[in-house]
Write a protein that holds these residues in place. Sequence first.
Motif, mmCIF file in Angstrom:
data_model
loop_
_atom_site.group_PDB
_atom_site.id
_atom_site.type_symbol
_atom_site.label_atom_id
_atom_site.label_comp_id
_atom_site.label_asym_id
_atom_site.label_seq_id
_atom_site.Cartn_x
_atom_site.Cartn_y
_atom_site.Cartn_z
ATOM 1 N N GLU A 43 -16.869 15.250 45.881
ATOM 2 C CA GLU A 43 -16.147 16.387 45.368
ATOM 3 C C GLU A 43 -16.122 17.426 46.301
ATOM 4 O O GLU A 43 -14.961 18.461 46.335
ATOM 5 C CB GLU A 43 -16.683 17.174 44.187
ATOM 6 C CG GLU A 43 -16.562 15.962 42.997
ATOM 7 C CD GLU A 43 -17.292 16.444 41.619
ATOM 8 O OE1 GLU A 43 -16.430 16.407 40.692
ATOM 9 O OE2 GLU A 43 -18.537 16.777 41.833
ATOM 10 N N PHE A 44 -17.137 17.863 47.360
ATOM 11 C CA PHE A 44 -17.438 18.720 48.256
ATOM 12 C C PHE A 44 -16.405 18.489 49.497
ATOM 13 O O PHE A 44 -15.651 19.407 49.788
ATOM 14 C CB PHE A 44 -18.575 18.850 48.764
ATOM 15 C CG PHE A 44 -19.752 20.066 48.068
ATOM 16 C CD1 PHE A 44 -19.182 21.259 47.784
ATOM 17 C CD2 PHE A 44 -20.707 19.379 47.540
ATOM 18 C CE1 PHE A 44 -20.045 21.794 46.958
ATOM 19 C CE2 PHE A 44 -21.710 20.103 46.853
ATOM 20 C CZ PHE A 44 -21.388 21.623 46.425
ATOM 21 N N LEU A 45 -16.591 17.486 50.076
ATOM 22 C CA LEU A 45 -15.825 17.168 51.131
ATOM 23 C C LEU A 45 -14.251 17.206 51.155
ATOM 24 O O LEU A 45 -13.749 16.785 50.159
ATOM 25 C CB LEU A 45 -16.065 15.570 51.707
ATOM 26 C CG LEU A 45 -17.525 15.212 51.929
ATOM 27 C CD1 LEU A 45 -17.886 13.950 52.452
ATOM 28 C CD2 LEU A 45 -18.302 16.321 52.982
ATOM 29 N N GLY A 46 -13.810 18.075 52.118
ATOM 30 C CA GLY A 46 -12.440 18.270 51.927
ATOM 31 C C GLY A 46 -11.909 19.428 51.410
ATOM 32 O O GLY A 46 -10.583 19.891 51.355
ATOM 33 N N GLU A 47 -12.981 20.269 50.690
ATOM 34 C CA GLU A 47 -12.549 21.180 50.019
ATOM 35 C C GLU A 47 -13.089 22.571 50.640
ATOM 36 O O GLU A 47 -13.666 22.642 51.400
ATOM 37 C CB GLU A 47 -13.246 21.395 48.516
ATOM 38 C CG GLU A 47 -12.880 20.253 47.680
ATOM 39 C CD GLU A 47 -11.522 20.186 47.289
ATOM 40 O OE1 GLU A 47 -10.886 21.328 46.776
ATOM 41 O OE2 GLU A 47 -10.754 19.200 47.274
ATOM 42 N N ASN A 48 -12.399 23.912 50.208
ATOM 43 C CA ASN A 48 -12.726 25.079 50.991
ATOM 44 C C ASN A 48 -14.017 25.493 50.220
ATOM 45 O O ASN A 48 -14.412 25.320 49.281
ATOM 46 C CB ASN A 48 -11.464 26.084 50.579
ATOM 47 C CG ASN A 48 -11.710 27.479 51.309
ATOM 48 O OD1 ASN A 48 -12.729 27.917 51.208
ATOM 49 N ND2 ASN A 48 -10.592 27.726 52.202
ATOM 50 N N ILE A 49 -14.819 26.053 51.364
ATOM 51 C CA ILE A 49 -16.152 26.495 51.287
ATOM 52 C C ILE A 49 -16.202 27.562 50.128
ATOM 53 O O ILE A 49 -17.213 27.723 49.259
ATOM 54 C CB ILE A 49 -16.892 26.757 52.414
ATOM 55 C CG1 ILE A 49 -18.382 27.089 52.213
ATOM 56 C CG2 ILE A 49 -16.302 28.276 52.922
ATOM 57 C CD1 ILE A 49 -19.070 25.730 51.710
ATOM 58 N N ASN A 50 -15.166 28.046 49.853
ATOM 59 C CA ASN A 50 -15.089 29.267 48.893
ATOM 60 C C ASN A 50 -15.338 28.676 47.527
ATOM 61 O O ASN A 50 -15.612 29.521 46.560
ATOM 62 C CB ASN A 50 -13.756 30.057 48.735
ATOM 63 C CG ASN A 50 -12.478 29.592 48.517
ATOM 64 O OD1 ASN A 50 -12.585 28.273 47.781
ATOM 65 N ND2 ASN A 50 -11.460 29.940 48.805
#
Length: 158
Positions: A43-50
Amino acid sequence: KNQSMVMGILDASFHSLFVIDENCIIQMVNKKSCEDFGWTKEEFLGENINMIMPPDVAANHDQYMKNYLSTGVKKMIGTQREVTARRKDGSTFPCVLGLSETRNFGLYCGFIRDLTAEKKAASEMRAKTNELVRNESIVLGILNASSNALFVIDESCI
């Protein structure tokens, strides 16, 4: 083999680790990040850190990165600061965020240490200190109001 060894070392960390690129997209997280924030690695990978920031900070984060890339002026990189982070369930928690830049790779590392337990312990310590001060004031008030002599005998003297 080396990549799995490095990931094993990162997963052994006591603190969350996020690696993002120049577009603020998450490239790598460690196991502690998933535990602390509630999202899976996928779920984290490829998403914006915000996604791990409160809305007021998240709204400006990409612009902070653009400003750094265009000016080279570091305001947060190379420092540690107490901030608020956001979990998948929307709850927030206090933490220390340290940011560093990898040279020649265009990647940025964020190290996050949850301060929830430390803040709770400090609050409890303040409450106990305040209680002791109140109790001392009561005892001193009683002693000051006493018109009779008061003796204290140590048990070892009996």
